[in-house]
Design a protein around this motif. Sequence first.
Motif, mmCIF file in Angstrom:
data_model
loop_
_atom_site.group_PDB
_atom_site.id
_atom_site.type_symbol
_atom_site.label_atom_id
_atom_site.label_comp_id
_atom_site.label_asym_id
_atom_site.label_seq_id
_atom_site.Cartn_x
_atom_site.Cartn_y
_atom_site.Cartn_z
ATOM 1 N N ARG A 49 -12.009 14.008 -44.594
ATOM 2 C CA ARG A 49 -12.000 15.440 -44.873
ATOM 3 C C ARG A 49 -10.673 15.900 -45.473
ATOM 4 O O ARG A 49 -10.624 16.931 -46.152
ATOM 5 C CB ARG A 49 -12.312 16.234 -43.606
ATOM 6 C CG ARG A 49 -11.254 16.156 -42.518
ATOM 7 C CD ARG A 49 -11.693 16.939 -41.284
ATOM 8 N NE ARG A 49 -11.947 18.334 -41.600
ATOM 9 C CZ ARG A 49 -12.699 19.136 -40.845
ATOM 10 N NH1 ARG A 49 -13.281 18.663 -39.752
ATOM 11 N NH2 ARG A 49 -12.867 20.398 -41.176
ATOM 12 N N THR A 64 -22.562 22.724 -53.584
ATOM 13 C CA THR A 64 -22.626 21.264 -53.560
ATOM 14 C C THR A 64 -23.944 20.834 -52.924
ATOM 15 O O THR A 64 -24.364 21.417 -51.921
ATOM 16 C CB THR A 64 -21.469 20.668 -52.738
ATOM 17 O OG1 THR A 64 -20.228 21.152 -53.246
ATOM 18 C CG2 THR A 64 -21.482 19.153 -52.807
ATOM 19 N N LEU A 98 -17.262 20.107 -44.084
ATOM 20 C CA LEU A 98 -18.225 21.070 -44.621
ATOM 21 C C LEU A 98 -18.311 22.280 -43.703
ATOM 22 O O LEU A 98 -18.369 22.144 -42.482
ATOM 23 C CB LEU A 98 -19.605 20.418 -44.755
ATOM 24 C CG LEU A 98 -19.668 19.125 -45.582
ATOM 25 C CD1 LEU A 98 -21.073 18.547 -45.538
ATOM 26 C CD2 LEU A 98 -19.236 19.384 -47.019
ATOM 27 N N THR A 110 -11.768 15.317 -49.061
ATOM 28 C CA THR A 110 -12.992 15.958 -49.539
ATOM 29 C C THR A 110 -13.024 17.469 -49.315
ATOM 30 O O THR A 110 -13.590 18.201 -50.128
ATOM 31 C CB THR A 110 -14.215 15.330 -48.848
ATOM 32 O OG1 THR A 110 -14.074 15.459 -47.416
ATOM 33 C CG2 THR A 110 -14.334 13.856 -49.201
ATOM 34 N N GLU A 111 -12.439 17.945 -48.229
ATOM 35 C CA GLU A 111 -12.523 19.376 -47.930
ATOM 36 C C GLU A 111 -11.932 20.244 -49.039
ATOM 37 O O GLU A 111 -12.568 21.221 -49.467
ATOM 38 C CB GLU A 111 -11.844 19.676 -46.590
ATOM 39 C CG GLU A 111 -12.066 21.095 -46.097
ATOM 40 C CD GLU A 111 -11.577 21.287 -44.674
ATOM 41 O OE1 GLU A 111 -11.977 22.275 -44.039
ATOM 42 O OE2 GLU A 111 -10.790 20.439 -44.189
ATOM 43 N N PHE A 122 -14.472 20.359 -51.965
ATOM 44 C CA PHE A 122 -15.633 21.210 -51.733
ATOM 45 C C PHE A 122 -15.264 22.690 -51.812
ATOM 46 O O PHE A 122 -16.066 23.516 -52.255
ATOM 47 C CB PHE A 122 -16.264 20.902 -50.372
ATOM 48 C CG PHE A 122 -16.970 19.577 -50.311
ATOM 49 C CD1 PHE A 122 -17.907 19.230 -51.275
ATOM 50 C CD2 PHE A 122 -16.710 18.673 -49.297
ATOM 51 C CE1 PHE A 122 -18.566 18.010 -51.227
ATOM 52 C CE2 PHE A 122 -17.365 17.455 -49.240
ATOM 53 C CZ PHE A 122 -18.293 17.120 -50.207
ATOM 54 N N GLU A 123 -14.063 23.038 -51.383
ATOM 55 C CA GLU A 123 -13.636 24.439 -51.410
ATOM 56 C C GLU A 123 -13.502 24.969 -52.833
ATOM 57 O O GLU A 123 -13.610 26.180 -53.063
ATOM 58 C CB GLU A 123 -12.311 24.590 -50.665
ATOM 59 C CG GLU A 123 -12.437 24.415 -49.152
ATOM 60 C CD GLU A 123 -11.097 24.481 -48.458
ATOM 61 O OE1 GLU A 123 -10.062 24.467 -49.170
ATOM 62 O OE2 GLU A 123 -11.068 24.548 -47.208
ATOM 63 N N PRO A 153 -23.031 24.248 -43.580
ATOM 64 C CA PRO A 153 -23.962 23.899 -44.662
ATOM 65 C C PRO A 153 -25.414 24.134 -44.254
ATOM 66 O O PRO A 153 -25.754 24.113 -43.065
ATOM 67 C CB PRO A 153 -23.696 22.408 -44.871
ATOM 68 C CG PRO A 153 -23.290 21.925 -43.511
ATOM 69 C CD PRO A 153 -22.495 23.054 -42.908
#
Length: 343
Positions: A85, A98, A117, A88-89, A92-93, A120
């Motif tokens: 994370r 996504t 996430l 990846t976090e 995604f932000e 979601p």
Amino acid sequence: YTGQGYAADLEAALALGEELDRRYEQAYRDGETASRKECPTLTAAAFVDEWMEAAVEPGQYPVVGVRRTETGVVGRAELYTCLPRRVTEPLFEELHATVLMSATLRPFDVTEDVLGLEDPLTMAYGEQFPEERRRTYAVDTPALFASQRDDPGVQESVGGAIADAVRFTPGNTLAYFPSYAEAERYYHRYAGDSTPYLDEPGVAAEELRQEFVADDDAVLFTSLWGTLAEGVSFDDDDARTVIVVGVPYPHLDDRMEAVQRAYDGSFGDGHDDAGWHYAVEIPTVRKTRQALGRVIRSPDDYGVRVLIDERYTHRNRVEEKLGVGMLNFYSDLDAWNGAPPEP
């Protein structure tokens, strides 16, 4: 590290690197060099500076290794991110939306925690393939613990189950093992009539896959941690039976211990033994499911999935006579070209 001279030496290296880099830039601007020369001193010093600073942050695992080769001594420094994370976090932000699709995303709460996430929307679909066109068997052989793998009795039992599964398959068989070493062991033990193929590390897997699927009575021995265990389809006659031998726990080394500690630190308050659950147990289940999913790729496809290890028999169908079960299943589907083998 807080030894004498560390901070001063690193500061001096950065200053020297920056000065050299300015000279390289000026030389390029003045036309003294045809290309802009990079400063390795600055690159190395900046890396060490960032490495030392980030190494103390939670979820980071610093690794330093030195080995001797034929050409000299080679050093390697790595900063391993234990929590996905952290990477990846932020990605995604930055996105408006996504969509993540996979047969192995569940449990959703673990995926949310691991990838970072936020609330979601989750959707799950039931089994899409008819039950009458698929079978899953668990075979009660001795557990393939590391301490038992060299036991002749264990090898005889596991090898016999593999031979039965291959013999009673009307076509190709995939055999997955916890490691390449175990795959090679049982490749050499196999003495059946089907053509054996061995997937080895460092060898092009796609060429081997093409040779295997071009055959019509073969068995492929490979690792559950290899490239042929996920993201590769063996549709229809490419493979009819898939075997998973043993439980594919990841190698429990210092790095994996660091990953477990990182998960314990991040999620330990709400889950007992979170490190084992997040870093070992769930990835192992997913790895097994990915391997089992290499066959039966559509509602019209059919095949058998075999789990060989007593640890799988607690909740699954235990088939004491695996060959008879497979023979009956494939016979009901009229899958044999010619007479089926005798049980």
